[in-house]
Design a protein around this motif. Structure first.
Motif, short mmCIF file in Angstrom:
data_model
loop_
_atom_site.label_atom_id
_atom_site.label_comp_id
_atom_site.label_asym_id
_atom_site.label_seq_id
_atom_site.Cartn_x
_atom_site.Cartn_y
_atom_site.Cartn_z
N ARG A 100 1.01 -4.74 -13.13
CA ARG A 100 0.37 -3.85 -11.55
C ARG A 100 -0.36 -3.31 -11.73
NH1 ARG A 100 6.33 -1.26 -11.61
NH2 ARG A 100 7.09 -2.81 -12.23
N LEU A 101 -1.30 -2.56 -12.57
CA LEU A 101 -2.91 -1.52 -12.66
C LEU A 101 -3.68 -2.21 -11.88
CD1 LEU A 101 -3.99 1.25 -13.18
CD2 LEU A 101 -4.78 0.15 -15.45
N ILE A 102 -3.81 -3.47 -12.46
CA ILE A 102 -4.59 -4.67 -11.94
C ILE A 102 -4.41 -5.19 -10.03
CG2 ILE A 102 -5.52 -7.07 -12.18
CD1 ILE A 102 -4.89 -6.91 -14.78
N ILE A 103 -3.57 -5.03 -9.97
CA ILE A 103 -2.93 -5.23 -8.55
C ILE A 103 -3.39 -3.58 -7.50
CG2 ILE A 103 -0.62 -5.76 -7.22
CD1 ILE A 103 0.16 -7.40 -9.58
N ARG A 104 -3.20 -3.02 -8.29
CA ARG A 104 -2.81 -1.53 -7.59
C ARG A 104 -4.46 -1.23 -7.39
NH1 ARG A 104 1.32 2.90 -9.46
NH2 ARG A 104 3.17 2.35 -8.78
N ARG A 105 -5.26 -1.70 -8.35
CA ARG A 105 -6.47 -1.43 -7.70
C ARG A 105 -7.36 -2.45 -7.31
NH1 ARG A 105 -8.89 -0.71 -14.54
NH2 ARG A 105 -7.92 1.87 -14.57
N SER A 106 -7.06 -3.13 -7.16
CA SER A 106 -7.06 -4.01 -5.96
C SER A 106 -7.15 -4.14 -4.95
CB SER A 106 -6.87 -5.53 -6.16
OG SER A 106 -7.01 -6.57 -7.63
N ILE A 107 -5.72 -3.19 -4.12
CA ILE A 107 -5.11 -3.16 -3.41
C ILE A 107 -6.02 -1.64 -2.75
CG2 ILE A 107 -3.23 -2.29 -2.04
CD1 ILE A 107 -2.62 -5.16 -1.94
N HIS A 108 -6.20 -1.23 -4.10
CA HIS A 108 -7.08 0.29 -3.42
C HIS A 108 -7.97 -0.43 -3.32
CE1 HIS A 108 -7.96 3.88 -3.86
NE2 HIS A 108 -9.58 3.57 -4.51
N ASP A 109 -9.06 -1.25 -3.68
CA ASP A 109 -10.29 -1.77 -3.13
C ASP A 109 -10.67 -2.07 -2.12
OD1 ASP A 109 -11.30 -0.61 -6.02
OD2 ASP A 109 -10.97 -2.82 -6.78
N LEU A 110 -9.07 -2.97 -1.64
CA LEU A 110 -8.92 -3.40 -0.11
C LEU A 110 -9.14 -2.45 1.47
CD1 LEU A 110 -6.67 -6.15 -0.88
CD2 LEU A 110 -9.66 -6.34 -0.37
N THR A 111 -8.52 -1.60 0.67
CA THR A 111 -8.16 -0.01 1.63
C THR A 111 -9.51 0.68 1.47
OG1 THR A 111 -6.86 1.25 0.05
CG2 THR A 111 -5.51 -0.43 1.57
N GLN A 112 -11.13 0.32 1.01
CA GLN A 112 -11.78 1.49 1.21
C GLN A 112 -12.34 0.47 2.36
OE1 GLN A 112 -12.06 4.63 -0.77
NE2 GLN A 112 -9.12 4.16 -1.08
N ILE A 114 1.12 -1.35 -0.06
CA ILE A 114 0.07 -0.03 0.64
C ILE A 114 1.10 1.23 -0.25
CG2 ILE A 114 -1.82 0.93 0.82
CD1 ILE A 114 -3.02 -1.00 2.33
N ARG A 115 2.54 1.62 0.64
CA ARG A 115 2.53 2.50 1.07
C ARG A 115 3.14 2.62 -0.45
NH1 ARG A 115 3.97 0.32 5.94
NH2 ARG A 115 6.18 -0.06 5.36
N ASP A 116 4.62 1.55 -0.51
CA ASP A 116 5.25 1.71 -1.46
C ASP A 116 5.01 0.71 -2.81
OD1 ASP A 116 6.84 3.12 -3.87
OD2 ASP A 116 9.34 2.71 -2.38
N PRO A 117 3.39 0.41 -3.87
CA PRO A 117 3.20 -0.71 -4.19
C PRO A 117 4.53 -0.27 -5.87
CG PRO A 117 1.98 0.91 -4.66
CD PRO A 117 3.07 1.39 -3.30
N GLY A 118 5.01 0.51 -6.19
CA GLY A 118 6.06 0.57 -6.98
C GLY A 118 7.28 -0.25 -6.93
N ALA A 119 8.36 -0.62 -5.49
CA ALA A 119 8.81 -0.60 -5.09
C ALA A 119 9.10 -2.31 -4.88
CB ALA A 119 9.33 -0.31 -3.85
N VAL A 120 7.65 -2.68 -5.05
CA VAL A 120 6.97 -3.73 -4.50
C VAL A 120 7.20 -5.10 -5.34
CG1 VAL A 120 5.31 -5.71 -3.42
CG2 VAL A 120 5.83 -3.87 -1.95
N LEU A 121 6.40 -4.46 -7.04
CA LEU A 121 5.82 -5.19 -7.76
C LEU A 121 7.57 -4.45 -9.05
CD1 LEU A 121 2.22 -2.98 -8.54
CD2 LEU A 121 2.82 -5.30 -7.38
N GLU A 122 8.00 -4.28 -8.52
CA GLU A 122 9.29 -3.66 -9.30
C GLU A 122 10.03 -5.32 -9.21
OE1 GLU A 122 12.05 -3.20 -12.29
OE2 GLU A 122 9.94 -2.00 -11.60
N GLN A 123 9.73 -5.98 -8.20
CA GLN A 123 10.19 -7.13 -7.42
C GLN A 123 10.15 -8.41 -8.21
OE1 GLN A 123 10.02 -7.46 -3.18
NE2 GLN A 123 11.42 -5.99 -3.04
#
Length: 58
Positions: A46-58, A29-38
């Motif tokens: 990446r977009l799918i994961i970011r949207r899914s994480i965003h949905d989980l935090t709402q 959640i804090r730094d998706p770019g760094a995690v997903l780069e791995q």
């Protein structure tokens, strides 16, 4: 295995890990770019994961 299937597996792996490991989820959640780069996933994944994480935090 075709690339889309592999990406779908990686997306599932990341989301399951985020659901079960609070530290990983918080980092994602804090730094998706760094995690997903791995994971070396495509921009689409990446977009799918970011949207899914965003949905989980709402």
């Amino acid at each position: 295995m075709e690339r889309r299937e592999k990406e779908a597996e990686i997306i599932s792996e990341i989301l399951l890990k985020a659901a079960s490991e609070p530290d990983f989820r918080n980092t994602l959640i804090r730094d998706p770019g760094a995690v997903l780069e791995q994971y070396g996933v495509s921009p689409e994944a990446r977009l799918i994961i970011r949207r899914s994480i965003h949905d989980l935090t709402q």
